[in-house]
Design a protein around this motif. Structure first.
Motif, PDB file in Angstrom:
ATOM      1  N   VAL A   1       0.845  -1.198   0.000  1.00  0.00           N
ATOM      2  CA  VAL A   1       0.000   0.000   0.000  1.00  0.00           C
ATOM      3  C   VAL A   1       0.880   1.247   0.000  1.00  0.00           C
ATOM      4  O   VAL A   1       0.691   2.174  -0.806  1.00  0.00           O
ATOM      5  CB  VAL A   1      -0.941   0.017   1.224  1.00  0.00           C
ATOM      6  CG1 VAL A   1      -1.587   1.386   1.390  1.00  0.00           C
ATOM      7  CG2 VAL A   1      -2.027  -1.043   1.090  1.00  0.00           C
TER       8      VAL A   1
ATOM      9  N   LEU B   1       1.268   4.120  -2.984  1.00  0.00           N
ATOM     10  CA  LEU B   1       0.955   5.518  -2.699  1.00  0.00           C
ATOM     11  C   LEU B   1       2.110   6.413  -3.136  1.00  0.00           C
ATOM     12  O   LEU B   1       1.902   7.472  -3.737  1.00  0.00           O
ATOM     13  CB  LEU B   1       0.683   5.708  -1.202  1.00  0.00           C
ATOM     14  CG  LEU B   1      -0.673   5.249  -0.663  1.00  0.00           C
ATOM     15  CD1 LEU B   1      -0.716   5.417   0.849  1.00  0.00           C
ATOM     16  CD2 LEU B   1      -1.815   6.024  -1.311  1.00  0.00           C
TER      17      LEU B   1
ATOM     18  N   ALA C   1      -4.325   0.881  -1.936  1.00  0.00           N
ATOM     19  CA  ALA C   1      -3.581   2.124  -2.152  1.00  0.00           C
ATOM     20  C   ALA C   1      -4.328   3.050  -3.096  1.00  0.00           C
ATOM     21  O   ALA C   1      -4.421   4.261  -2.861  1.00  0.00           O
ATOM     22  CB  ALA C   1      -2.189   1.812  -2.710  1.00  0.00           C
TER      23      ALA C   1
END
Length: 436
Positions: A38, A42, A164
């Motif tokens: 995640v 990002l 994400a």
């Protein structure tokens, strides 16, 4: 009265124990690995939401943005193989911790870019820092899960990408609204506040992630031996390829690369250009664009959690790959013909199968490699495939700048997905007879 044969009696407890161990491994390993992924997504894709404001503040054209987005994958791909070979020697815990610290710091440093040149340099460095994370985890999963369960584990891991992208829209939109606070632009706050948590998470990885079954404090010695015995027995089915040059002569590896290359063109084109496409739907705020951007990734999460567990045999893997790639193509065609919310439905259809396809692709090369060739081979497949992450955004940026629309680019990708679907029918696992 039903009489069970001695074989059935012995097999039932063995099957129950295997089920128990698989669930234990999924419960203990996957949450942390998902959170790591995640954070990585990002930090590598937040420029998608920063595109508009960065373009204004730094004077970046659509072509320059597309090139910068793609440059990450150039160095990421080039350093995949050496990174995986190093991880095999120094251990997953140390190497993944190192990857997270360096990528977190460099992602934070994106807040200080001044123009095209520094933008390109920082994207190249971020690619070097994060190189090896995905193939490293693919290699790491082979230390724990057999072939039947690996697609399922990979599917859960790829939920990190979905999460994400679900979070990045609303979160990024909210952070962009910090524009002007303490004299910083919103996109600067975006990079800093999404980059530093990766450095903090690296400490958790160092403390909690075991290198393998033998070093897992939560496994009994008997369970660790059973996991290793199961993996050793399965490796007897793989061709005894111990050198990378032998791996390069395997046609099956190149077929997997071809499918993965097209998949990566698709996923990163969608990731980097979806917010801009949605922005053309009407007068929307950054937060509204972010919320709508998250919709296809909810569909992707549903697909990743649902379909990979069905890929329990080579035949099923091929069928799911074939229909998954065709579904992705159909979704892009729907999206290309609509500049409204119907287009969002098309992108959701494509996203539904994105990580179903990706979780299954790696089952094929990992079933045919052992030893050093396994570490280097998985990284090599990722390296070649990720060049699609460079090609997709770069070409789409040029198409958008030249024609004023992304429609033609979506058509090209939809056609490539049909070709990839046909190629996927030729993939074989282990010593399964190769199609001629």
């Amino acid at each position: 009265m039903t009489i069970l044969s001695p074989i059935a009696v012995t097999q039932a407890p063995a099957a129950c124990n295997e089920h128990r161990l698989t669930n234990l491994l999924l419960r203990r390993l996957m949450p942390l690995l998902v959170v790591v992924y995640v954070m990585s997504f990002l930090d590598r894709t937040n420029i998608a939401l920063a595109k508009a404001s960065m373009g204004i503040d730094l004077g970046l054209s659509a072509a320059a943005y597309g090139l910068g987005a793609g440059l990450f994958f150039l160095t990421y791909a080039l350093f995949e193989v050496p990174s995986n070979l190093i991880m095999q020697k120094v251990g997953a815990r140390f190497w993944i911790t190192r990857i997270m610290i360096t990528w977190g710091l460099l992602s934070t440093g994106m807040a200080f870019v001044q123009g095209e040149t520094s933008f390109y340099v920082m994207r190249l460095l971020l690619g070097v820092a994060e190189a090896g994370l995905f193939p490293g985890v693919m290699l790491y999963l082979t230390y724990w899960f057999n072939r039947e369960q690996r697609a399922r584990a990979t599917g859960y891991f790829l939920l990190g990408v979905c999460i994400a992208n679900i979070l990045s829209g609303p979160l990024g939109g909210a952070l962009l609204q910090l524009d002007g606070w303490l004299g910083w632009h919103g996109w600067q706050w975006l990079f800093v506040l999404e980059g530093l948590p990766a450095v903090a998470l690296a400490y958790v990885v160092w403390k909690k992630l075991p290198d393998g079954p033998s070093s897992a404090s939560w496994l009994s010695a008997a369970d660790a031996r059973e996991i290793q015995a199961r993996l050793d027995a399965e490796s007897d089915d793989a061709p005894q390829q111990t050198r990378l040059n032998q791996m390069l002569r395997d046609k099956q590896i190149w077929l997997a690369i071809a499918v993965y290359f097209v998949h990566q063109i698709t996923i990163y084109t969608v990731i980097f250009f979806l917010p801009g496409i949605i922005g053309n739907y009407g007068s929307l705020t950054p937060l509204q664009i972010g919320l709508l951007t998250s919709v296809p990734w909810i569909a992707a999460a549903i697909g990743a959690a649902t379909f990979p567990r069905l890929a329990t045999s080579p035949q099923r893997c091929r069928r799911i790959l074939f229909f998954g790639l065709l579904t992705m193509s159909a979704g892009l065609l729907v999206a290309s013909f609509s500049n409204s919310y119907i287009g969002l439905i098309g992108f959701s259809l494509t996203a539904l199968m994105l990580f179903v396809v990706q979780s299954i692709i790696f089952v094929f090369p990992s079933s045919r490699l052992t030893g050093t060739a396994l570490a280097g081979g998985l990284a090599f497949v990722t390296t070649c495939g990720l060049l699609g992450g460079f090609v997709g955004p770069s070409v789409m940026g040029l198409i958008e700048q030249t024609t004023g629309t992304t429609r033609n680019g979506l058509w090209v990708i939809a056609g490539l997905l049909v070709v990839a679907a046909l190629v996927s029918t030729r993939l074989r696992q282990g010593q399964e007879q190769t199609a001629t």
